[in-house]
Write an enzyme that holds these catalytic residues in place. Structure first.
Site, PDB file in Angstrom:
ATOM      1  N   CYS A  91       0.805  -1.227   0.000  1.00  0.00           N
ATOM      2  CA  CYS A  91       0.000   0.000   0.000  1.00  0.00           C
ATOM      3  C   CYS A  91       0.837   1.277   0.000  1.00  0.00           C
ATOM      4  CB  CYS A  91      -0.928   0.006   1.202  1.00  0.00           C
ATOM      5  SG  CYS A  91      -1.862  -1.521   1.397  1.00  0.00           S
ATOM      6  N   HIS A 382      -9.182   2.380  -2.449  1.00  0.00           N
ATOM      7  CA  HIS A 382      -7.751   2.167  -2.231  1.00  0.00           C
ATOM      8  C   HIS A 382      -7.154   1.213  -3.259  1.00  0.00           C
ATOM      9  CE1 HIS A 382      -3.953   1.284  -0.460  1.00  0.00           C
ATOM     10  NE2 HIS A 382      -4.325   0.230   0.246  1.00  0.00           N
ATOM     11  N   CYS A 412       0.178   2.855   6.092  1.00  0.00           N
ATOM     12  CA  CYS A 412       0.506   1.502   6.545  1.00  0.00           C
ATOM     13  C   CYS A 412       0.523   0.573   5.343  1.00  0.00           C
ATOM     14  CB  CYS A 412      -0.518   1.020   7.571  1.00  0.00           C
ATOM     15  SG  CYS A 412      -2.214   0.958   6.930  1.00  0.00           S
TER      16      CYS A 412
END
Length: 425
Positions: A91, A382, A412
Site C-alpha cells: 500500500c 484504495h 501503513c
C-alpha cells in the site's frame, strides 16, 4: 560530492477510483497507468519532454505487465528517451515511487520525474496449479508428439483448478482485515468510533468535490468523473446496520465493509522537480518534500500488522526536531478506520511511546479537524499502489491553497511496514 537540493511537488493527476469489477474491469494496470500519466503530461505541457525518470508501481500485476513505468512512459506523450522503473511496497508503493524520484532530484542525479502507481483487483493474475504448470512446461519442451502426450499421463481434471492471488499474509495466514481486528481489540477501538471516521471521510470527500477542489486533480475516465465508492448520503445508521466482515463468529467483530476500504481499481501520478527546472518552465511549486521514512514491525511475533507508521513517524520527527503537533494537517491512509484510530491511540499512550518507540513521553494527540481534510481512502477507495500518489497530490494542493504550512503523511502497508513523509510550504 553529494548534493541535497530542495525537491518540489509541482502537482498530480489521477483518474477516479472505482470499485472492482465496475468501470475499469477490462482495462488492466497499463491502461490505468497510461491514462493517469498521459493526463499529467497534458496538464503540464510535457509532450516530447525528456524527464529524468518515471517511477510507477503496481501490487497486483501479471507477469506480462513487465516494466509498467517504462511502458506507461512510452505511451504517455513524454519523450521516448525518458527511463522508467517499476517498484512495489504494497500500500505504500506510490509514496515510495515519489520518494525514489525525490531522492534522485535531491542528489542532483535528475532534474524532474514522475512518481505514481496503479492497481486493479478486477484483472487479477489467475494461474494454473503447480502440477499442471509442470506438465505444460514439459510438453512445451518435448521433441515428439509421443513425448508431449506422455507429459499428460495421469492427468486429473482437478489439476484445472486455478490459483488466485493470495489475500492473506504468507507468514500468518491471516488477512489484513483479520490482523486489524486483532489491533482493534488490543487498543479497545469501539465500532461507533470506526463508523464515525468512515462517515466523516465520505462527507469530507463529497464536500471537496462540490467546492471544486478536485477539478484539476481528477480526470474523467471510462465515463466516470468521481470516485464511485463515494457515498455522500451515507449515515451512521446505515453504517451501523452492516455486519462484521472479518470476525463473524466471536461476537466482538467491529470491522465492516463500511469502515474498511473496498477492493478498488485506479491510478495516480505526481510531478516532482528541482526549483530550477520548475522556474525554467514557469511552474510554481505547490510544496516541498522535507523528509521521508520507512519502518517495519515484527507482526509475526505479535505486533500489530499495521502499526509500523507509528514507528516511522516517531523516527522521522525525532530526526527533524519536530513534534506531532507541529503540523497543520495530517494525511493518514484509511486502510481501515480502526487502523487510523489505533495509530492515534498509540501516539497518545505513554507506555507505548516509552517502551516501543523509545521516547521519554507520549507523542500526544492531534486535532481531529486536521485529519484528512478532503477525505481519504474509506471514501475514495484504495487501489493499493495508487494511494500514495493520490495523497501527495491532494496534500500538495491543500498546502498551496492554504498559502503555507506543514503536512504529515502516514501510510501503513501489508508485510508490517509503514511509509511516511513530511510536506511543507
Amino acid at each position: 560530492m553529494l548534493l541535497h537540493r530542495p525537491v518540489a511537488v509541482l502537482g498530480g493527476v489521477r483518474i477516479p477510483f472505482c470499485r472492482q469489477n465496475t468501470a475499469y474491469s477490462d482495462v488492466g494496470n497499463l491502461g490505468l497507468s497510461v491514462r493517469a500519466l498521459g493526463a499529467l503530461v497534458e496538464k503540464y505541457g510535457l509532450q516530447g519532454v525528456q524527464l529524468g525518470e518515471v517511477a510507477m508501481g503496481a501490487v497486483i500485476k501479471h507477469s506480462s505487465d513487465w516494466n509498467l513505468g517504462r511502458e506507461a512512459a512510452l505511451s504517455s506523450g513524454l519523450s521516448p528517451l525518458t527511463p522508467g522503473i517499476t517498484l512495489q511496497r504494497a500500500c505504500g508503493t506510490s509514496l515510495d515511487t515519489v520518494v525514489h524520484i525525490a531522492n534522485k532530484i535531491a542528489l542532483g542525479q535528475i532534474d524532474a520525474g514522475v512518481g505514481g502507481g496503479s492497481d486493479t483487483t478486477s484483472d487479477v493474475p489467475i494461474v494454473y496449479g503447480a502440477k499442471l504448470r509442470r506438465r505444460l512446461l514439459k510438453a512445451a519442451a518435448a521433441k515428439t508428439v509421443g513425448e508431449k502426450l506422455r507429459a499428460f499421463a495421469g492427468f486429473r481434471p482437478s489439476e484445472l483448478k486455478p490459483d488466485f492471488p493470495g489475500v492473506a499474509e504468507p507468514r500468518t495466514g491471516k488477512s489484513m482485515g483479520q490482523h486489524c481486528e486483532d489491533m482493534a481489540k488490543e487498543w479497545h477501538i469501539p465500532r461507533e468510533a470506526q463508523d464515525e471516521l468512515a462517515l466523516s471521510s465520505h462527507h469530507k470527500l463529497a464536500a471537496a468535490y462540490e467546492r471544486g477542489f478536485f477539478d484539476d486533480l481528477v480526470v474523467p475516465f471510462r465515463g466516470v468523473s468521481r470516485d464511485n465508492i463515494l457515498r455522500p448520503d451515507t449515515t451512521l445508521a446505515k453504517l451501523a446496520s452492516l455486519k462484521p466482515a472479518f470476525d463473524r463468529t466471536s461476537g466482538r467483530g467491529t470491522l465492516t465493509a463500511g469502515n474498511s476500504t473496498p477492493l478498488t481499481d485506479g491510478a495516480a501520478t505526481c510531478l516532482l522537480a528541482s526549483n530550477e527546472w520548475a522556474q525554467a518552465r514557469g511552474l510554481e511549486p505547490l510544496c516541498w518534500i522535507r523528509d521521508a521514512q520507512v519502518a517495519a514491525v515484527d507482526f509475526v511475533a505479535g505486533e500489530g500488522l499495521l502499526m509500523a507508521p507509528t514507528v516511522a513517524v516517531a523516527e522521522m520527527l525525532t530526526r527533524n526536531n519536530l513534534t506531532l503537533q507541529d503540523f497543520d494537517f495530517y494525511e493518514i491512509h484509511e486502510a481501515f478506520a480502526a487502523q487510523v484510530l489505533c495509530t492515534l491511540r498509540a501516539w497518545e499512550s505513554e507506555e507505548y511511546c516509552r517502551n516501543r518507540l523509545g521516547l521519554q513521553h507520549a507523542m500526544g494527540s492531534i486535532d481531529p479537524a486536521k485529519l484528512n481534510p478532503n477525505g481519504s481512502s474509506l471514501a475514495t477507495g484504495h487501489p493499493f499502489a495508487a494511494t500514495g500518489a493520490r495523497i501527495v497530490a491532494t496534500a500538495a494542493k491543500e498546502l498551496a491553497q492554504r498559502g503555507g504550512g506543514r503536512c504529515l503523511i502516514s501510510i501503513c502497508t501489508a508485510g508490517g511496514m509503514g511509509v511516511v513523509a513530511i510536506l511543507e510550504r
